[in-house]
Write a protein that holds these residues in place. Structure first.
Motif, PDB file in Angstrom:
ATOM      1  N   ALA A  29       0.832  -1.194   0.000  1.00 57.74           N
ATOM      2  CA  ALA A  29       0.000   0.000   0.000  1.00 57.74           C
ATOM      3  C   ALA A  29       0.863   1.239   0.000  1.00 57.74           C
ATOM      4  N   GLY A  30       0.517   2.207  -0.827  1.00 54.73           N
ATOM      5  CA  GLY A  30       1.209   3.476  -0.826  1.00 54.73           C
ATOM      6  C   GLY A  30       1.898   3.778  -2.135  1.00 54.73           C
ATOM      7  N   PHE A  31       2.796   4.779  -2.101  1.00 54.55           N
ATOM      8  CA  PHE A  31       3.389   5.332  -3.309  1.00 54.55           C
ATOM      9  C   PHE A  31       4.877   5.596  -3.120  1.00 54.55           C
ATOM     10  N   ASP A  32       5.611   5.447  -4.208  1.00 57.59           N
ATOM     11  CA  ASP A  32       6.979   5.927  -4.293  1.00 57.59           C
ATOM     12  C   ASP A  32       6.988   7.232  -5.073  1.00 57.59           C
ATOM     13  N   ARG A 185      -5.429   5.729 -10.962  1.00 54.37           N
ATOM     14  CA  ARG A 185      -6.436   6.603 -11.532  1.00 54.37           C
ATOM     15  C   ARG A 185      -6.271   7.973 -10.905  1.00 54.37           C
ATOM     16  N   VAL A 186      -6.815   8.985 -11.566  1.00 54.02           N
ATOM     17  CA  VAL A 186      -6.616  10.356 -11.113  1.00 54.02           C
ATOM     18  C   VAL A 186      -7.929  11.109 -11.186  1.00 54.02           C
ATOM     19  N   THR A 187      -8.093  12.022 -10.235  1.00 56.60           N
ATOM     20  CA  THR A 187      -9.192  12.976 -10.267  1.00 56.60           C
ATOM     21  C   THR A 187      -8.591  14.372 -10.200  1.00 56.60           C
ATOM     22  N   LEU A 202      -5.565  14.165  -7.518  1.00 59.16           N
ATOM     23  CA  LEU A 202      -5.722  13.128  -6.502  1.00 59.16           C
ATOM     24  C   LEU A 202      -5.448  11.789  -7.167  1.00 59.16           C
ATOM     25  N   LEU A 203      -4.318  11.174  -6.798  1.00 52.27           N
ATOM     26  CA  LEU A 203      -3.915   9.897  -7.371  1.00 52.27           C
ATOM     27  C   LEU A 203      -4.388   8.768  -6.468  1.00 52.27           C
ATOM     28  N   ARG A 204      -4.966   7.733  -7.072  1.00 50.38           N
ATOM     29  CA  ARG A 204      -5.468   6.582  -6.312  1.00 50.38           C
ATOM     30  C   ARG A 204      -4.834   5.304  -6.851  1.00 50.38           C
ATOM     31  N   ASP A 208      -5.610   3.344  -1.638  1.00 50.47           N
ATOM     32  CA  ASP A 208      -4.689   4.379  -1.177  1.00 50.47           C
ATOM     33  C   ASP A 208      -4.694   5.572  -2.110  1.00 50.47           C
ATOM     34  N   ALA A 209      -4.343   6.737  -1.536  1.00 45.51           N
ATOM     35  CA  ALA A 209      -4.366   7.972  -2.309  1.00 45.51           C
ATOM     36  C   ALA A 209      -3.224   8.873  -1.882  1.00 45.51           C
ATOM     37  N   MET A 210      -2.811   9.744  -2.783  1.00 43.95           N
ATOM     38  CA  MET A 210      -1.931  10.862  -2.455  1.00 43.95           C
ATOM     39  C   MET A 210      -2.391  12.064  -3.269  1.00 43.95           C
ATOM     40  N   LEU A 211      -2.027  13.239  -2.798  1.00 43.41           N
ATOM     41  CA  LEU A 211      -2.526  14.476  -3.397  1.00 43.41           C
ATOM     42  C   LEU A 211      -1.356  15.332  -3.846  1.00 43.41           C
ATOM     43  N   TYR A 212      -1.385  15.717  -5.118  1.00 46.81           N
ATOM     44  CA  TYR A 212      -0.384  16.629  -5.688  1.00 46.81           C
ATOM     45  C   TYR A 212      -1.080  17.909  -6.110  1.00 46.81           C
ATOM     46  N   LEU A 213      -0.593  19.050  -5.618  1.00 41.82           N
ATOM     47  CA  LEU A 213      -1.154  20.340  -6.003  1.00 41.82           C
ATOM     48  C   LEU A 213      -0.153  21.107  -6.844  1.00 41.82           C
ATOM     49  N   GLY A 214      -0.611  21.611  -7.994  1.00 38.70           N
ATOM     50  CA  GLY A 214       0.167  22.592  -8.718  1.00 38.70           C
ATOM     51  C   GLY A 214       0.124  23.923  -7.994  1.00 38.70           C
ATOM     52  N   ASP A 215       0.611  24.959  -8.626  1.00 42.65           N
ATOM     53  CA  ASP A 215       0.652  26.271  -7.979  1.00 42.65           C
ATOM     54  C   ASP A 215      -0.751  26.709  -7.570  1.00 42.65           C
ATOM     55  N   THR A 216      -0.831  27.294  -6.380  1.00 44.05           N
ATOM     56  CA  THR A 216      -2.127  27.752  -5.877  1.00 44.05           C
ATOM     57  C   THR A 216      -1.939  28.846  -4.854  1.00 44.05           C
ATOM     58  N   GLY A 217      -2.875  29.773  -4.818  1.00 38.86           N
ATOM     59  CA  GLY A 217      -2.945  30.733  -3.730  1.00 38.86           C
ATOM     60  C   GLY A 217      -3.955  30.269  -2.701  1.00 38.86           C
ATOM     61  N   ALA A 218      -3.916  30.920  -1.543  1.00 40.23           N
ATOM     62  CA  ALA A 218      -4.890  30.625  -0.488  1.00 40.23           C
ATOM     63  C   ALA A 218      -6.259  31.169  -0.892  1.00 40.23           C
ATOM     64  N   ASP A 219      -7.308  30.504  -0.443  1.00 38.97           N
ATOM     65  CA  ASP A 219      -8.659  30.955  -0.786  1.00 38.97           C
ATOM     66  C   ASP A 219      -8.891  32.406  -0.382  1.00 38.97           C
ATOM     67  N   ALA A 220      -8.462  32.784   0.830  1.00 35.61           N
ATOM     68  CA  ALA A 220      -8.738  34.144   1.313  1.00 35.61           C
ATOM     69  C   ALA A 220      -8.033  35.199   0.469  1.00 35.61           C
ATOM     70  N   VAL A 221      -6.861  34.868  -0.059  1.00 36.44           N
ATOM     71  CA  VAL A 221      -6.111  35.821  -0.885  1.00 36.44           C
ATOM     72  C   VAL A 221      -6.646  35.832  -2.309  1.00 36.44           C
TER      73      VAL A 221
END
Length: 336
Positions: A29-32, A185-187, A202-204, A208-221
């Motif tokens: 279970a999990g990711f490299d 699979r990815v969402t 979101l990679l599954r 099991d899952a892991m999350l990769y985020l590209g560039d992002t600002g905070a919601d409040a900003v």
């Protein structure tokens, strides 16, 4: 740099996988995760690129592609590719073999150059692959990069002649899709990055899952609710202890004013967003691996942001998150 012995049974496994046999389940279970590029902005040669595959299944994808070949060469020198089951008769170098046979596709969060330059440059000697992205991202790639003027059109859309090496696959936000030739699979989830739409993946693999985020600002900003929507989507995985880790950017230190973040995070905003995830999930994030990506070097005299940003994160880390500073060539294992 730790290396992982290769069971003899794996040597036949990758051969079967490469020739298109029925996908095999992950052994564990999990990711490299192998860091092909760790930084953002200025540091050419070390720009965002993360090779990800399930533990025990070498078929991988690349999340963003600021570096590809150079990143593979650095990873090889660090021993991070030592357990890739490679046929002795393979004509390529190990980085070349990984590029041609192990990396099965690209997940591109947005088309800024520090996330796609390696993909463009390696394309003359790449193997055919899909490019998975939101429609707005694939449109920019096909119109403004692989367009016959900036670079030969190696895709299957846009200006003729279309060489068709890369197949653009548009992702629908919130809808999972299988990643061809892999056991994953990815969402995709849209993110707000100033005036540009970016993406979280979101990679599954199995449960099991892991999350990769590209560039992002905070919601409040950003005056957005896109991160909140993402946290709501992954909260059930956090509660079930199935989210193995998060790759998320933190581009500037806390001396940077909010008006000059340009759609990025600083430590205080990253901590606030992780606290929002914890609140929504109603589950402590203690021990959650969080890889701090896309830190931008500075040309000014004074403290190095790559040292300051982790220190600021540690000082405010009352959640007990396991912050990880990535370095090019590093390999991580997130799993049980």
């Amino acid at each position: 740099m730790p290396s992982y012995p290769v069971p003899r049974s794996w040597m036949g496994m990758l051969t079967a996988l490469v020739v298109g046999a029925t996908p095999l389940p992950a052994i564990a279970a999990g990711f490299d995760i192998t860091v092909l590029g760790a930084r953002g902005g200025l540091e050419d040669g070390n720009l965002s690129a993360y090779m990800i595959h399930p533990i025990g299944d070498p078929r991988a994808v690349l999340c963003d592609a600021g570096n590809v070949l150079h990143g593979l060469q650095v990873a090889d020198r660090h021993g991070a590719l030592d357990d890739v089951p490679m046929p002795t008769e393979a004509p390529e170098t190990r980085p070349g073999y990984v590029l041609h046979h192990v990396i099965r596709g690209y997940l591109v969060s947005h088309a800024h150059l520090d996330h796609v330059a390696g993909l463009v440059l390696v394309s003359p000697d790449d193997s055919a692959k899909p490019i998975y992205a939101l429609p707005s991202v694939n449109m920019v790639l096909s119109r403004d990069l692989f367009n016959g003027a900036v670079w030969p059109n190696n895709g299957d859309r846009g200006a003729p002649p279309q060489l068709g090496l890369y197949h653009y696959q548009d992702l629908v936000a919130g809808r999972p899709v299988g990643l061809a030739g892999t056991g994953m699979r990815v969402t995709a989830f849209p993110l707000s990055h100033g005036s540009v739409e970016s993406t979280a993946f979101l990679l599954r693999s199995g449960g099991d899952a892991m999350l990769y985020l590209g560039d992002t600002g905070a919601d409040a900003v950003e005056h957005s609710t896109r991160l909140r929507a993402l946290w709501q989507a992954v909260a059930p995985l956090v509660r079930a202890h199935r989210l193995r880790g998060i790759v998320i950017e933190c581009s500037y230190d806390d001396t940077h004013p909010d008006t000059q973040l340009w759609g990025h995070l600083s430590p205080r905003w990253l901590l606030r967003e992780l606290a929002a995830l914890q609140d929504i999930a109603h589950t402590p994030l203690r021990g959650m691996p969080v890889l701090v990506a896309h830190m931008k070097p500075s040309l000014r005299r004074g403290p190095d942001p790559v040292a300051v940003i982790p220190a600021e994160l540690r000082s405010g880390n009352d959640m007990g998150v396991d912050f990880i500073v990535p370095e090019q060539g590093m390999r991580l294992r997130w799993g049980r």
